[in-house]
Design an enzyme around this catalytic site. Sequence first.
Site, PDB file in Angstrom:
ATOM      1  N   LYS A   1      50.320  -0.054   6.816  1.00 39.88           N
ATOM      2  CA  LYS A   1      50.449  -1.161   7.776  1.00 39.88           C
ATOM      3  C   LYS A   1      50.135  -2.493   7.083  1.00 39.88           C
ATOM      4  O   LYS A   1      49.786  -2.525   5.919  1.00 39.88           O
ATOM      5  CB  LYS A   1      49.545  -0.910   8.989  1.00 39.88           C
ATOM      6  CG  LYS A   1      49.736   0.478   9.635  1.00 39.88           C
ATOM      7  CD  LYS A   1      51.082   0.627  10.334  1.00 39.88           C
ATOM      8  CE  LYS A   1      51.484   2.063  10.662  1.00 39.88           C
ATOM      9  NZ  LYS A   1      50.691   2.757  11.645  1.00 39.88           N
TER      10      LYS A   1
HETATM   11  C1  LIG Z   1      50.501   3.966  12.534  1.00 39.96           C
HETATM   12  C2  LIG Z   1      50.885   4.058  13.960  1.00 39.96           C
HETATM   13  C3  LIG Z   1      50.029   4.549  14.943  1.00 39.96           C
HETATM   14  C4  LIG Z   1      48.743   5.256  14.641  1.00 39.96           C
HETATM   15  O1  LIG Z   1      47.890   4.585  13.839  1.00 39.96           O
HETATM   16  P1  LIG Z   1      46.781   5.391  12.993  1.00 39.96           P
HETATM   17  O2  LIG Z   1      45.906   4.273  12.524  1.00 39.96           O
HETATM   18  O3  LIG Z   1      47.518   6.072  11.888  1.00 39.96           O
HETATM   19  O4  LIG Z   1      46.101   6.318  13.896  1.00 39.96           O
HETATM   20  C5  LIG Z   1      50.420   4.474  16.261  1.00 39.96           C
HETATM   21  N1  LIG Z   1      51.605   3.967  16.611  1.00 39.96           N
HETATM   22  C6  LIG Z   1      52.472   3.515  15.690  1.00 39.96           C
HETATM   23  C7  LIG Z   1      53.777   2.957  16.143  1.00 39.96           C
HETATM   24  C8  LIG Z   1      52.149   3.563  14.339  1.00 39.96           C
HETATM   25  O5  LIG Z   1      53.026   3.153  13.428  1.00 39.96           O
END
Ligand SMILES: *Cc1c(COP(=O)(O)O)cnc(C)c1O
Length: 386
Positions: A187
């Site tokens: 991210k």
């Molecule tokens: C990465 C992601 C999540 C979950 O995040 P984590 O930190 O990995 O638990 C939820 N929704 C979307 C759309 C994501 O890309």
Amino acid sequence: MSRSSLKFLPYGRQQVDEDDIQAVVETLRSDFLTTGPKVGEFERAVAEYCGVEHAVAVSSGTAALHAAMHALGVGPGDEVIVPPMTFAASANCVLYQGGRPIFADVDPGTLLIDPEQAERAVTPKTRAIIGVDYAGQPCDWDALRGIADRHGLALVADGCHALGGEYKERKVGTLADMTVFSFHPVKHVATGEGGMVATDDSRLADRVKLFRNHGIATDYRQREEQGSWFYEQVELGFNYRITDIQCALGVSQMRKLAGFLVRRREIAARYDKAFASVENVAPLSVRGDVRHAYHLYVVRLSEQVDRAKVFSELRAAGIGVNVHYIPAHLHPYYQKHLGTAPGLCPVAEAAYERIISLPMHPGLTDADVDRIVEETAKIADPTGRG
Ligand SMILES: *Cc1c(COP(=O)(O)O)cnc(C)c1O
């Protein structure tokens, strides 16, 4: 240069520099490893960046989604509308609370939740809509707000792809009643694992804070009266706390977010320009009223090319392509336990067959991008013009 000597380009990757490392090391030498001053600092950095009143940090984006559903009081018998073109966590959070995710199909151009489909999915049991800012492009939040207001629903943004995105000059984080972020290494900002709920509603923020700490309330007046050992568990929560070690990294990374976004947008522009003259490869559409945050760069392949072949040949060429996403309602768990099946969301299902995510992260050089375009064109475009 032989193919095997070229470096592998992952689809996403964190960018951690020496100052990030130093920030973590300093915290390791401090008095706090878990909840300490860095948590609040990270929360304020995100809240100020987004222009939102409250930001509550938790252990992952998934925990943030769960906490958001809890804060809204979603429970058994409740329905929450979600798009299928997302990571399963966007819908799983409803199941954690005993509710039922109802899938509303996406717009064929952007693959964002189609507001018309979302409104059609509303029933007397509907409590909320979760919009997913897929790939980093904000949903049509005004349309979703209209639906929420007409039917008395809460609006949640899964903004895990979209930290730094904007809709009609309003930042992601301010567009829904609650916005969820993730700080997974792919991210925009990395903390290892980590998440956040952003909201202007202090009551919702307080509910998330309770939830991340077992449902334990520490009322300072009561502590003074009864002794500093005093605490009360008033709800059933979890240990969803994030650590100071992670937040030290988050604070350091937040200083670089603006630069990360500049680079992601440059890379997207370079891809867009190059693919304009490549047959059979088309970037997803981007609306004119948004600033895309480009967590992902997704292209759609025409029916003329075999997606599996493009995927495997790009991987063989050291290019870490991926597919985002298998529509959530097609996962075996969903088909088995919710009775969802192919045909439920035909737009997402058709798109899923044709899409591919190309590498997108600030560490890519222009030469990397050119190499990715060249390899993609070589495989997908028989005219060889790419
Ligand atoms: C990465 C992601 C999540 C979950 O995040 P984590 O930190 O990995 O638990 C939820 N929704 C979307 C759309 C994501 O890309």
